[in-house]
Design an enzyme around this catalytic site. Sequence first.
Site, PDB file in Angstrom:
ATOM      1  N   CYS B  80       0.858  -1.200   0.000  1.00 65.20           N
ATOM      2  CA  CYS B  80       0.000   0.000   0.000  1.00 65.20           C
ATOM      3  C   CYS B  80       0.889   1.243   0.000  1.00 65.20           C
ATOM      4  O   CYS B  80       0.685   2.192  -0.745  1.00 65.20           O
ATOM      5  CB  CYS B  80      -0.881   0.044   1.231  1.00 65.20           C
ATOM      6  SG  CYS B  80      -1.924  -1.393   1.469  1.00 65.20           S
ATOM      7  N   HIS B  84       0.970   4.814  -2.005  1.00 62.22           N
ATOM      8  CA  HIS B  84       0.329   5.883  -1.232  1.00 62.22           C
ATOM      9  C   HIS B  84       1.258   6.552  -0.227  1.00 62.22           C
ATOM     10  O   HIS B  84       0.869   7.548   0.384  1.00 62.22           O
ATOM     11  CB  HIS B  84      -0.906   5.341  -0.502  1.00 62.22           C
ATOM     12  CG  HIS B  84      -1.977   4.830  -1.420  1.00 62.22           C
ATOM     13  ND1 HIS B  84      -2.751   5.658  -2.183  1.00 62.22           N
ATOM     14  CD2 HIS B  84      -2.391   3.573  -1.693  1.00 62.22           C
ATOM     15  CE1 HIS B  84      -3.609   4.928  -2.890  1.00 62.22           C
ATOM     16  NE2 HIS B  84      -3.408   3.667  -2.623  1.00 62.22           N
ATOM     17  N   CYS B 118      -7.404  -2.334  -5.119  1.00 64.52           N
ATOM     18  CA  CYS B 118      -5.990  -1.964  -5.155  1.00 64.52           C
ATOM     19  C   CYS B 118      -5.121  -3.206  -5.117  1.00 64.52           C
ATOM     20  O   CYS B 118      -4.145  -3.311  -5.861  1.00 64.52           O
ATOM     21  CB  CYS B 118      -5.645  -1.077  -3.957  1.00 64.52           C
ATOM     22  SG  CYS B 118      -5.872   0.669  -4.261  1.00 64.52           S
ATOM     23  N   CYS B 181     -35.447  -0.319   9.161  1.00 57.52           N
ATOM     24  CA  CYS B 181     -34.391   0.367   9.923  1.00 57.52           C
ATOM     25  C   CYS B 181     -34.961   1.637  10.532  1.00 57.52           C
ATOM     26  O   CYS B 181     -34.710   1.981  11.691  1.00 57.52           O
ATOM     27  CB  CYS B 181     -33.229   0.754   9.020  1.00 57.52           C
ATOM     28  SG  CYS B 181     -32.596  -0.546   7.964  1.00 57.52           S
ATOM     29  N   HIS B 185     -34.562   3.386  14.331  1.00 53.08           N
ATOM     30  CA  HIS B 185     -33.480   4.371  14.396  1.00 53.08           C
ATOM     31  C   HIS B 185     -33.914   5.778  14.039  1.00 53.08           C
ATOM     32  O   HIS B 185     -33.148   6.717  14.206  1.00 53.08           O
ATOM     33  CB  HIS B 185     -32.300   3.909  13.543  1.00 53.08           C
ATOM     34  CG  HIS B 185     -31.676   2.648  14.063  1.00 53.08           C
ATOM     35  ND1 HIS B 185     -31.059   2.590  15.288  1.00 53.08           N
ATOM     36  CD2 HIS B 185     -31.619   1.402  13.552  1.00 53.08           C
ATOM     37  CE1 HIS B 185     -30.627   1.359  15.493  1.00 53.08           C
ATOM     38  NE2 HIS B 185     -30.965   0.625  14.462  1.00 53.08           N
ATOM     39  N   CYS B 226     -28.357  -6.411  12.622  1.00 53.31           N
ATOM     40  CA  CYS B 226     -29.652  -5.746  12.771  1.00 53.31           C
ATOM     41  C   CYS B 226     -30.734  -6.521  12.029  1.00 53.31           C
ATOM     42  O   CYS B 226     -31.818  -6.757  12.552  1.00 53.31           O
ATOM     43  CB  CYS B 226     -29.592  -4.321  12.217  1.00 53.31           C
ATOM     44  SG  CYS B 226     -29.117  -3.096  13.430  1.00 53.31           S
TER      45      CYS B 226
END
Lengths: 106, 265
Positions: B80, B84, B118, B181, B185, B226
């Site tokens: 990486c 980067h 990547c 949801c 929430h 959930c």
Amino acid sequence: MAEPRVRVPSTARQGEVIEIKTLLSHPMETGHRRDVYGKLIPRQIIHTFTCTYNGTEVFRADWYPAVAANPYLAFFTVATESGRLRFEWIDDEGTVYATEAEITVV
Amino acid sequence: MRGHLCRLSLGVCAALLALHVASAGEPSPYVVEDRRSGYTYLSEDNQQLQDDDFANPGLLWVERGRELWQQIEGTAGTSCAGCHGDAATSMRGVRTRYPRFDPQGGKLINLEQQINRCRAERMHAPSYPYESDALLSLITFVALQSRGLPIDVRIDGPAQPFFAAGKVLYEQRRGQLDLACSHCHERYAGQRLRGDVISQGQINGFPIYRHTWQTLGSTHRMFAWCNTSVRAAPYPPGSDAYVNLELFVAWRGRGLPVEAPAVRR
């Protein structure tokens, strides 16, 4: 996974009470849980933690299955002399996780 | 940390009291307009655990991620860092922008998928499985570089239809409990569900170290959790449905600071 993490003050006055923090990545499998087939998952916990200060044991803990995964432990000791602190965690498979830290006492 | 669970309901009361006091005083970075981070629903103990960069167990994954960032893998012989460089500068702000529209694939892409792309295209290395320790470590390390920056995802232009699809999913009833949801929430956030206070379900802290799991988990693991809790069949992690939902939920928490790795119950 990762190396054990310890935090020890790099310098301390003689006789000072210092706080030492430790954190280790470990599953701490209790031995009470079952897998999807109903088979018991064998216990795999760290059962002993020791800290030695220039070869002298200053702290020891026996752990049991109720200790959470990735156990964090903080404790106190007295800074007596400059030197090395060695930390060891021993688990049920016999693996020893160890690390050391330097302290300078002024 | 299993002990924490026993004290949970007490802790929640304490947190609510603390909240009440805090809302009268100085502004909190964890509250933006009517949007509040999951941090504000935590007990004081857990807030301290998150704030302490030593005790926060999520930092174990950050350290592994830092190693992986440097690790040369694949046939291209790079890491990486090879492209980067220093993550502290090159990855700053990245977590705030994902998921984003990806012209190459013609759909959304999230951080996990970007890292695997990547690896495939630049490093010629095998992809990490979703939710694997290695992938979690890398996204946590990358996300940490954006700590404190506000969530700022784009929902206009080509991302718009995917955002709309995420919104539909968010408001769609599902499972044996027939709940969307939004029911918990949005409509009932702040109210109690048994011993717990329902949070707004914001994802600015992800990946999170969750006491219930005793480990670190991604947004998609939480979505799946959930879904299973309302007795619905979850989508696979990394599925298009969840990436769309991730964009919608990220937008719901726009302006909230990146907290990764956060500690949650």
